[in-house]
Motif scaffolding. Sequence first.
Motif, PDB file in Angstrom:
ATOM      1  N   SER A  37      58.089  82.794   5.052  1.00  0.00           N
ATOM      2  CA  SER A  37      58.227  81.908   6.205  1.00  0.00           C
ATOM      3  C   SER A  37      57.186  80.801   6.108  1.00  0.00           C
ATOM      4  CB  SER A  37      58.056  82.676   7.512  1.00  0.00           C
ATOM      5  OG  SER A  37      56.699  82.990   7.723  1.00  0.00           O
ATOM      6  N   LEU A  38      57.401  79.743   6.866  1.00  0.00           N
ATOM      7  CA  LEU A  38      56.399  78.680   6.888  1.00  0.00           C
ATOM      8  C   LEU A  38      55.100  79.156   7.531  1.00  0.00           C
ATOM      9  CD1 LEU A  38      58.477  75.457   7.654  1.00  0.00           C
ATOM     10  CD2 LEU A  38      57.693  76.343   5.455  1.00  0.00           C
ATOM     11  N   GLU A  39      55.124  80.328   8.187  1.00  0.00           N
ATOM     12  CA  GLU A  39      53.909  80.965   8.689  1.00  0.00           C
ATOM     13  C   GLU A  39      53.207  81.764   7.596  1.00  0.00           C
ATOM     14  OE1 GLU A  39      55.572  83.276  11.917  1.00  0.00           O
ATOM     15  OE2 GLU A  39      54.933  81.757  13.376  1.00  0.00           O
ATOM     16  N   LYS A  40      53.738  81.701   6.368  1.00  0.00           N
ATOM     17  CA  LYS A  40      53.191  82.366   5.179  1.00  0.00           C
ATOM     18  C   LYS A  40      53.349  83.884   5.228  1.00  0.00           C
ATOM     19  CE  LYS A  40      50.017  78.580   4.290  1.00  0.00           C
ATOM     20  NZ  LYS A  40      48.664  78.149   3.975  1.00  0.00           N
ATOM     21  N   ASP A 103      56.603  73.450   0.620  1.00  0.00           N
ATOM     22  CA  ASP A 103      56.406  74.113   1.910  1.00  0.00           C
ATOM     23  C   ASP A 103      55.493  73.295   2.829  1.00  0.00           C
ATOM     24  OD1 ASP A 103      58.068  76.152   1.116  1.00  0.00           O
ATOM     25  OD2 ASP A 103      56.466  77.585   0.700  1.00  0.00           O
ATOM     26  N   GLU A 104      54.454  72.707   2.271  1.00  0.00           N
ATOM     27  CA  GLU A 104      53.567  71.865   3.084  1.00  0.00           C
ATOM     28  C   GLU A 104      54.320  70.663   3.637  1.00  0.00           C
ATOM     29  OE1 GLU A 104      50.567  72.324   4.401  1.00  0.00           O
ATOM     30  OE2 GLU A 104      50.604  74.311   3.482  1.00  0.00           O
ATOM     31  N   ARG A 107      56.275  71.919   6.548  1.00  0.00           N
ATOM     32  CA  ARG A 107      55.394  72.172   7.696  1.00  0.00           C
ATOM     33  C   ARG A 107      55.055  70.876   8.428  1.00  0.00           C
ATOM     34  NH1 ARG A 107      52.984  75.584   3.856  1.00  0.00           N
ATOM     35  NH2 ARG A 107      53.521  77.744   4.272  1.00  0.00           N
ATOM     36  N   ILE A 110      58.189  70.007  10.630  1.00  0.00           N
ATOM     37  CA  ILE A 110      58.755  71.015  11.537  1.00  0.00           C
ATOM     38  C   ILE A 110      57.670  71.448  12.518  1.00  0.00           C
ATOM     39  CG2 ILE A 110      59.748  73.336  11.671  1.00  0.00           C
ATOM     40  CD1 ILE A 110      60.875  72.856   8.832  1.00  0.00           C
ATOM     41  N   LYS A 112      55.236  73.599  14.666  1.00  0.00           N
ATOM     42  CA  LYS A 112      54.620  74.875  14.307  1.00  0.00           C
ATOM     43  C   LYS A 112      55.310  76.066  14.973  1.00  0.00           C
ATOM     44  CE  LYS A 112      50.162  77.005  13.563  1.00  0.00           C
ATOM     45  NZ  LYS A 112      48.725  76.817  13.509  1.00  0.00           N
ATOM     46  N   TRP A 115      58.051  77.560  12.780  1.00  0.00           N
ATOM     47  CA  TRP A 115      57.780  77.963  11.403  1.00  0.00           C
ATOM     48  C   TRP A 115      58.255  79.373  11.075  1.00  0.00           C
ATOM     49  CZ3 TRP A 115      52.119  76.034  10.200  1.00  0.00           C
ATOM     50  CH2 TRP A 115      52.114  74.632  10.193  1.00  0.00           C
ATOM     51  N   THR A 120      61.656  80.176   3.312  1.00  0.00           N
ATOM     52  CA  THR A 120      61.992  79.518   2.061  1.00  0.00           C
ATOM     53  C   THR A 120      62.169  80.552   0.958  1.00  0.00           C
ATOM     54  OG1 THR A 120      60.641  77.649   2.767  1.00  0.00           O
ATOM     55  CG2 THR A 120      61.332  77.674   0.483  1.00  0.00           C
TER      56      THR A 120
END
Length: 175
Positions: A37-40, A103-104, A107, A110, A112, A115, A120
């Motif tokens: 996820s974009l939240e890592k 991904d950055e 981010r 999008i 937060k 996220w 991905t």
Amino acid sequence: MKALFNLFLIAVLSGCATQYPNQNVEGTVFPNVSGTSLEKQNINLPEAMLGKAALFLIGYKQDSQFDIDRWLIGLDMKEVDVVAYELPTIAGMFPRMFSTQIDEGMRRGIPKELWGGVITIYEDGERIQAFTGNEKPNNARVVLLDDIGKIVYFYDRGFSVTALNNLIGRLSTLK
């Protein structure tokens, strides 16, 4: 200038991906894949979604975002009660090498609070593309899973109100 060159290389090299004919995957089980996820957070699909219906909006190219946005707006306007996940699915070794930069970039574009709903998929990107097909890659792949990971609705021809209503009808049978 270097960043522009890198984006150009990504676009050129990712355009050379293997072409897979489109498939109707309705009635099959979504393959086991992993993404971040974009939240890592590392997430295994469909495992993480078991026990509830989930909607995957799969995009193979950056231009898929337009189609995904139309689906999300339609779902919101109709007040559809389903958890939807955007799955940017990028095949190939070259994009994986630049996954941090990709991904950055997502981010930055999008909010937060969204996220967690963007997962991905790089390593299993080719597997998903082979599963659904990647002809007309600008079209999102709309995949509705039931509570055990079975695909109960699939659509890959771009957004339409009729398709949205069909999705809503199928979702109503899951409740």
